[in-house]
Design an enzyme around this catalytic site. Structure first.
Site, PDB file in Angstrom:
ATOM      1  N   ILE A  58       0.867  -1.166   0.000  1.00 31.74           N
ATOM      2  CA  ILE A  58       0.000   0.000   0.000  1.00 31.74           C
ATOM      3  C   ILE A  58       0.905   1.217   0.000  1.00 31.74           C
ATOM      4  CG2 ILE A  58      -0.261  -0.172   2.528  1.00 31.74           C
ATOM      5  CD1 ILE A  58      -2.915   1.333   2.241  1.00 31.74           C
ATOM      6  N   SER A  59       0.684   2.092  -0.963  1.00 30.49           N
ATOM      7  CA  SER A  59       1.567   3.241  -1.133  1.00 30.49           C
ATOM      8  C   SER A  59       1.553   4.156   0.084  1.00 30.49           C
ATOM      9  CB  SER A  59       1.145   4.048  -2.367  1.00 30.49           C
ATOM     10  OG  SER A  59       1.320   3.307  -3.537  1.00 30.49           O
ATOM     11  N   SER A  60       2.639   4.872   0.256  1.00 31.61           N
ATOM     12  CA  SER A  60       2.728   5.896   1.284  1.00 31.61           C
ATOM     13  C   SER A  60       1.621   6.928   1.096  1.00 31.61           C
ATOM     14  CB  SER A  60       4.093   6.578   1.196  1.00 31.61           C
ATOM     15  OG  SER A  60       4.058   7.870   1.748  1.00 31.61           O
TER      16      SER A  60
END
Length: 210
Positions: A58-60
């Site tokens: 999950i992206s920042s």
């Protein structure tokens, strides 16, 4: 509690990258804890990418904020996301666009994302289990298209499914770097593109972090 932590997250992002009111409101409105693995909920509002199942990430929140700003800070009618993942980016878009279409190739990820959308009553997000690089022809054209994974090129099929004047934001592999680029469609073709920032995304083909 959730709102306060999301506000603090936005303040931290703001020190690095300017946020428009529309994107800031969307980030504050979405409970990021719902989108991260239970063992990592204490890190939900940190500015870190977090691991999920099947070697996906999950992206920042910083990256999600950037992609949202790059794509369309003022929103629009419809957006296509290539790579649903946890569903967090799609949920942010649901606060910015009237309709969000998100495609994921990994069934387990998509099922988990759909359950999150159901819990959050996100009725304007539509999902599909498929190869996102083929797009979603029956709902085209889209005002904007986002790749939530790194690609080597932009398939012509997706260019055809983009509205005239529409925007594509994609992390592209250039040499040994990943660069977020933005393209605008004019007279049926994409322009030469604009380099926005370097990044680190999961590879759309291999599902591994570059």
């Amino acid at each position: 509690m959730q709102t306060r932590m999301a506000q603090q997250m936005c303040e931290e992002i703001q020190r690095i990258f300017p946020l428009s009111p529309k994107v800031r409101e969307a980030l504050i409105a979405v409970d990021r804890e719902i989108f991260v693995p239970s063992a990592l909920k204490h890190l939900a509002y940190s500015l870190d990418a977090l691991p999920m199942v099947d070697s996906q990430w999950i992206s920042s929140p910083l990256t999600v904020a950037k992609m949202s700003e790059y794509l369309a800070p003022n929103g629009g009618d419809s957006v296509l996301e290539v790579g649903c993942g946890s569903g967090y980016q799609a949920m942010i878009f649901s606060k910015m666009f009237r309709r969000v279409f998100s495609i994921e190739r990994i069934g387990k990820l998509l099922n988990e994302a759909k359950e999150r959308f159901r819990l959050l009553q996100a009725h304007n997000i539509f999902t599909k289990l498929a190869d996102g690089q083929k797009g979603w022809e029956e709902y085209a054209p889209f005002d904007a298209i986002l790749f939530s994974a790194c690609a080597k090129s932009i398939p012509h099929t997706l260019v055809e499914q983009l509205s005239e004047g529409g925007v594509i934001v994609v992390p592209l592999l250039e040499g040994n770097k990943q660069v977020i680029k933005r393209f605008v469609k004019s007279r049926g073709q994409l322009d030469r593109g604009e380099n926005l920032s370097e990044c680190l995304f999961v590879d759309i083909q291999d599902g591994i972090l570059q």
